[in-house]
Design an enzyme around this catalytic site. Structure first.
Site, PDB file in Angstrom:
ATOM      1  N   GLY A  32       0.837  -1.186   0.000  1.00  0.00           N
ATOM      2  CA  GLY A  32       0.000   0.000   0.000  1.00  0.00           C
ATOM      3  C   GLY A  32       0.873   1.237   0.000  1.00  0.00           C
ATOM      4  O   GLY A  32       2.093   1.150  -0.005  1.00  0.00           O
ATOM      5  N   ASN A  33       0.223   2.397   0.005  1.00  0.00           N
ATOM      6  CA  ASN A  33       0.989   3.635   0.016  1.00  0.00           C
ATOM      7  C   ASN A  33       1.609   3.913   1.375  1.00  0.00           C
ATOM      8  O   ASN A  33       2.672   4.516   1.471  1.00  0.00           O
ATOM      9  CB  ASN A  33       0.082   4.814  -0.359  1.00  0.00           C
ATOM     10  CG  ASN A  33      -0.284   4.783  -1.819  1.00  0.00           C
ATOM     11  OD1 ASN A  33       0.248   3.972  -2.572  1.00  0.00           O
ATOM     12  ND2 ASN A  33      -1.192   5.638  -2.230  1.00  0.00           N
ATOM     13  N   LEU A  34       0.910   3.514   2.435  1.00  0.00           N
ATOM     14  CA  LEU A  34       1.399   3.823   3.773  1.00  0.00           C
ATOM     15  C   LEU A  34       2.340   2.758   4.301  1.00  0.00           C
ATOM     16  O   LEU A  34       3.236   3.040   5.078  1.00  0.00           O
ATOM     17  CB  LEU A  34       0.229   3.983   4.743  1.00  0.00           C
ATOM     18  CG  LEU A  34      -0.636   5.216   4.576  1.00  0.00           C
ATOM     19  CD1 LEU A  34      -1.738   5.207   5.606  1.00  0.00           C
ATOM     20  CD2 LEU A  34       0.196   6.470   4.717  1.00  0.00           C
ATOM     21  N   LYS A  36       3.744  -1.681   3.806  1.00  0.00           N
ATOM     22  CA  LYS A  36       3.709  -2.941   3.069  1.00  0.00           C
ATOM     23  C   LYS A  36       3.993  -4.056   4.049  1.00  0.00           C
ATOM     24  O   LYS A  36       4.573  -3.835   5.115  1.00  0.00           O
ATOM     25  CB  LYS A  36       4.727  -2.948   1.937  1.00  0.00           C
ATOM     26  CG  LYS A  36       6.159  -2.706   2.371  1.00  0.00           C
ATOM     27  CD  LYS A  36       7.069  -2.603   1.160  1.00  0.00           C
ATOM     28  CE  LYS A  36       8.485  -2.238   1.560  1.00  0.00           C
ATOM     29  NZ  LYS A  36       9.352  -2.088   0.366  1.00  0.00           N
ATOM     30  N   LYS A  52       5.040  -5.913   9.039  1.00  0.00           N
ATOM     31  CA  LYS A  52       4.284  -4.766   8.542  1.00  0.00           C
ATOM     32  C   LYS A  52       5.209  -3.565   8.636  1.00  0.00           C
ATOM     33  O   LYS A  52       5.566  -3.123   9.725  1.00  0.00           O
ATOM     34  CB  LYS A  52       3.025  -4.563   9.378  1.00  0.00           C
ATOM     35  CG  LYS A  52       2.161  -3.420   8.924  1.00  0.00           C
ATOM     36  CD  LYS A  52       0.889  -3.330   9.747  1.00  0.00           C
ATOM     37  CE  LYS A  52      -0.069  -4.450   9.430  1.00  0.00           C
ATOM     38  NZ  LYS A  52      -1.344  -4.321  10.165  1.00  0.00           N
ATOM     39  N   ASP A 145     -13.594  -3.148  11.615  1.00  0.00           N
ATOM     40  CA  ASP A 145     -13.051  -3.274  10.268  1.00  0.00           C
ATOM     41  C   ASP A 145     -13.058  -4.737   9.862  1.00  0.00           C
ATOM     42  O   ASP A 145     -12.095  -5.243   9.295  1.00  0.00           O
ATOM     43  CB  ASP A 145     -11.634  -2.701  10.216  1.00  0.00           C
ATOM     44  CG  ASP A 145     -11.165  -2.473   8.793  1.00  0.00           C
ATOM     45  OD1 ASP A 145     -12.032  -2.341   7.902  1.00  0.00           O
ATOM     46  OD2 ASP A 145      -9.955  -2.445   8.560  1.00  0.00           O
TER      47      ASP A 145
END
Lengths: 532, 334
Positions: A32-34, A36, A52, A145
């Protein structure tokens, strides 16, 4: 085995082995952008973890930092066999790394592969999800979530719940490339921007998951996102006939549009479909038992490591396996970006993510609500019981003292004063008044006019229908505009609640370089004085 | 030094490192309610609000100066009671107190030379060790967390941290507390002689005077043989005068204790052979405010306060700065 001389950031061009802390980097599990997620293998023990890795650049953002901190705090407190284990948190150049328990696959890959699961397998998985959720709620954590990608499994179908407090990661940067903040999982009250109970939202998420496992499709599906949201809020969906009547009943009870009509977690665990095939003694789960994870300790101290949160470093004990890469972008993975009509976002405010206090706001028991009781990190059988003579002095208990006074001093026996216990008032914020809602509404508008506020009131009829009235307002204070969202709730024919909260909009960011709560508090004070 | 003492010494170092690595903010629960009193609030109203919300303390806010104005605690009421009760015009004085605002209460205390109220505070994002040291130096049992807005310079009350909450935080997060296994009778913390006690027949005013003069928060109630029967705590003063009825000051301790609410949890006792690992376990599971050391016949031998435990943890010594809670004499009675 190569011993890392120092922790170094991953290099894309490096063809040799790359280490982050004690972990040899393997293939990418998510991107992801934030952040990986990469497979990590311990340089000594060969045990596997999911690393992470959050870009340090992204952590310059205060909100991102707080969300990461929140996730770490929660994972350090929750210890349950169906909740992912956090082993280690450390920082290296470029990344802040969370070493998490590694699992072979996730429920999303499983459903994509099999199209849909049989009832026996579904029940086995669903039970573990519900037990994990129940444990979270006991510890005052609402996951909020729940989705296929956040349910991890090993080859023995042991379930691990993961991704606590990362909703905004999903929104901001597509943490997992196959998920793009899908609204398909959102509960009606979240979509409508109402105040909600985290427990009810998680029950809705369980309903979506159960439907997905049994049917292989989302219950609420349409050609446009706005139509999907409309179906969710109206509760328009169909359960295929091949789903058993018992499972259908449970799904319907979990997907009730009204949160108050929705089944509770404790009731799910008593539902006939849930308890089928369970031995009698297993039907009443011991909700107060503590779980613990055994970790083997690995001692090392790389010089570049900076322990951010937890000084203890343990190695994971996950099973070896392959995680399949999902390649099918079916209806289970809508890649369309979320576009919501209107000003409401289906996701709750970041500040309310994952945390939710279920204690009465006016509890008579304590000044602060007690922190959630966390179980020890060691297996209870490993620790010898602590010999202790700490006891309660029984003669100091009020009932016993009354008996003592009666016996020794002939004092008339009377009941001790009842403790001060106010009626429970949950989820009612702001000002409560015994006035008629319409009258309060009129007074509110008058007050706003007197303060020279710019505001756009909603239709009065909508208030009468939905028992809620929302006003978006802007009041100037010391030459700075302060944006408010004022909501008036009717909680009875002669009872109302006014909630006032700050609304962060692009305009407010433009006008003020840094947000200070003082102008907001000043404006609220003026408004309250006008209304009173 | 024995193995047990060596292990305890090592564990203390680990616990100190833990305290230094955390902020006061970390100790706060996920969700809490903070009640703040404006200094213009009437004394009588503040008493009712304390009782209604079942709290014994509240931070004060000066809305004119827009800043924190200290902590209101039961010690404030105890000091005022002690002063006015000796006056020959007690009924008139009490009627006057009811008209006081909290700001006036502070001025009365200043006038009578009472120990100045606690005005220390710490920043919530500073090290938890800072809060512990500040509490130890000032002998306060609770400390406000005050944030300062970087833009406007205004103060903001974030919360109030108590010794109990810090010790519970330590017991829940530090595995090393399980290695504190030196018995109390081999340590030199707590108070073991010159204990201030009272009997069931003692007038409650005299007990309140003890609370004020010795600056303590509890007086054990014993019988003629020294057996511990009950404890009068400063929070009990709140139950006594909660309706502004100061005539209850003439009651005996036994009668005054009947005013406790039914859900009072009782006080906690331990033995001289108990160890800190068991005490931390009790702190984790019960609302322990102090421990009374008794023998097998419940004869009172000593008192161990939360301040004693916290000071021992952070200083790793038997000597602490300032005056201990009851007496200078730390010699063990055993």
């Amino acid at each position: 085995m190569q011993t890392p001389s120092s922790a170094s950031a991953e290099s894309e061009k490096d063809s040799g082995n790359t280490y982050v802390g004690p972990w040899l980097l393997g293939r990418t599990l998510g991107q992801g952008n934030l952040a990986k997620v990469k497979l990590g293998k311990h340089f000594q023990t060969n045990e596997k973890v999911a690393l992470k890795m959050v870009y340090n650049d992204e952590l310059e953002d205060k909100d991102t930092w707080k969300r990461l901190q929140r996730e770490v705090t929660i994972l350090r407190q929750l210890h349950h066999p169906n909740i992912i284990t956090l082993y280690q948190v450390f920082r290296v150049p470029k990344y802040t790394v969370l070493a998490l328990e590694y699992m072979d696959t996730d429920l999303h890959s499983m459903v994509v592969k099999h199209n849909r699961l049989d009832e026996c397998t579904t029940r086995k998985i669903f039970r573990q999800i519900v037990h994990a959720i129940d444990y979270c709620h006991l510890h005052r954590v609402a996951h909020r979530d729940l989705k296929l990608e956040n349910i991890l499994l090993n080859k023995d179908l042991v379930v691990k719940l993961t991704d606590f407090g990362l909703s905004n990661f999903m929104l901001d940067g597509s943490f997992l490339s196959t998920s793009c903040g899908t609204p398909h999982y959102a509960a009606p009250e979240v979509i409508q921007g109402r105040y909600y109970d985290g427990c009810d939202v998680d029950v809705w998420g369980c309903g979506i998951l159960l439907y997905l496992m049994l049917v292989g499709e989302f219950p609420f599906e349409d050609v446009t996102i706005s139509n999907v949201l409309s179906r969710v809020c109206k509760g328009i969906y169909t359960i295929p006939s091949f789903v058993s009547s018992s499972a259908s009943d449970l799904i319907r009870q979990m997907l009730m549009v009204l949160p108050t009509s929705r089944i509770k977690v404790a009731e799910i665990m008593q539902h006939p479909w849930f308890i089928a095939d369970l031995p009698t003694h297993s039907r009443l789960p011991s909700r107060t038992s503590s779980f613990s994870s055994k970790h083997r300790s690995v001692t090392f101290s790389p010089p570049d490591l900076a322990i951010l949160f937890d000084p203890s470093i343990t190695s994971p004990s996950s099973s070896v396996g392959q995680i399949p890469q999902p390649t099918d972008h079916s209806a289970l993975s809508p890649s369309k970006p979320m576009s919501i009509s209107g000003t409401e976002s289906p996701n709750p405010d970041p500040a309310s993510l994952c945390y939710s206090s279920y204690e009465d706001l006016y509890s008579a028991t304590s000044w602060h609500s007690d922190m959630a009781e966390s179980s020890g990190f060691l297996d209870p059988t490993d620790i010898p019981p602590i010999p202790s003579n700490v006891e309660t002095l029984r003669s100091s208990l009020p009932q016993r003292h009354a008996s003592f006074m009666n016996k020794v001093y002939n004092h008339p026996l009377s009941r001790p004063p009842a403790p001060n216990r106010l009626r429970s008032l949950r989820w009612h914020y702001g000002i409560q008044t015994a006035k008629n809602p319409i009258e309060v509404l009129r007074k509110l508008c008058e007050a706003l006019l007197e303060l020279g506020a710019r505001f756009r009131p909603c239709d009065e009829e909508s208030f009468l229908k939905e028992n809620k009235y929302k006003v978006f307002s802007c009041i100037t204070c010391h030459n700075s505009p302060v944006y408010l969202v004022i909501e008036l709730f009717s909680i009875g024919p002669s009872a109302s609640v006014i909630d006032i909260r700050f609304s962060s909009s692009d305009d407010s960011i433009k006008y003020t370089s840094s947000y200070s709560p003082m102008p907001f508090l000043e404006v609220v004070k003026q408004l309250i004085l006008k209304i009173a | 030094m024995t193995d047990v003492q060596e292990t305890q010494k090592g564990a203390l170092k680990e616990i100190q490192a833990f305290i230094r690595s955390r902020t006061s903010y970390d100790v706060l629960p996920t969700s809490f309610r903070l009640i703040v009193f404006d200094v213009t609030l009437f004394v009588k109203t503040s008493l009712s609000l304390l009782t209604l919300n079942n709290i014994v303390s509240a931070p004060l806010w000066d809305s004119e100066a827009n800043k924190f104005a200290g902590l209101l605690t039961m010690a404030d009421f105890v000091n005022v009671i002690k002063y006015y009760y000796q006056s020959s015009s007690f009924p008139e004085a009490i009627a006057e107190i009811d008209k006081f605002r909290l700001l006036g209460l502070r001025e009365v205390e200043r006038k009578i030379g009472a120990i100045p109220p606690e005005t220390i505070y710490v920043h919530p994002m500073h090290s938890l060790m800072d809060a512990c040291l500040a509490m130890s130096k000032s002998r306060a049992r609770r400390i406000p967390l005050i944030d300062v807005d970087g833009e406007t310079g205004s103060e903001m009350i974030v919360s109030v941290l108590t010794q109990y909450r810090i010790l519970k935080f330590i017991s829940m997060n530090c595995k090393e507390t399980a290695m504190l296994r030196v018995p109390l009778n081999q340590m030199t913390i707590g108070t073991w002689s010159n204990l201030a006690t009272a009997s069931m027949e003692t007038k409650v005013y005299d007990v309140i005077k003890m609370l004020a003069e010795k600056n303590i928060s509890a007086v054990p109630i014993v019988n003629s043989e020294g057996t511990l029967l009950n404890v009068y705590e400063s929070v009990d003063v709140m139950h006594l005068i909660q309706d502004g009825d100061y005539s209850n000051l003439d009651l005996s301790v036994g009668e005054a204790l009947l005013k406790r609410p039914a859900n009072f949890d009782g006080v906690h006792t331990c033995r001289a052979t108990d160890r800190l690992d068991g005490i931390f376990d009790a702190i984790k599971h019960s609302r322990v405010h102090r421990l009374f050391v008794v023998d097998e016949n419940l004869k009172l031998e000593g008192i161990l306060s939360l301040a004693d435990i916290l000071n021992y943890i952070i200083y790793d010594k038997t000597t602490t700065p300032g005056v201990p809670e009851q007496t200078d004499n730390f010699e063990s009675a055993v």
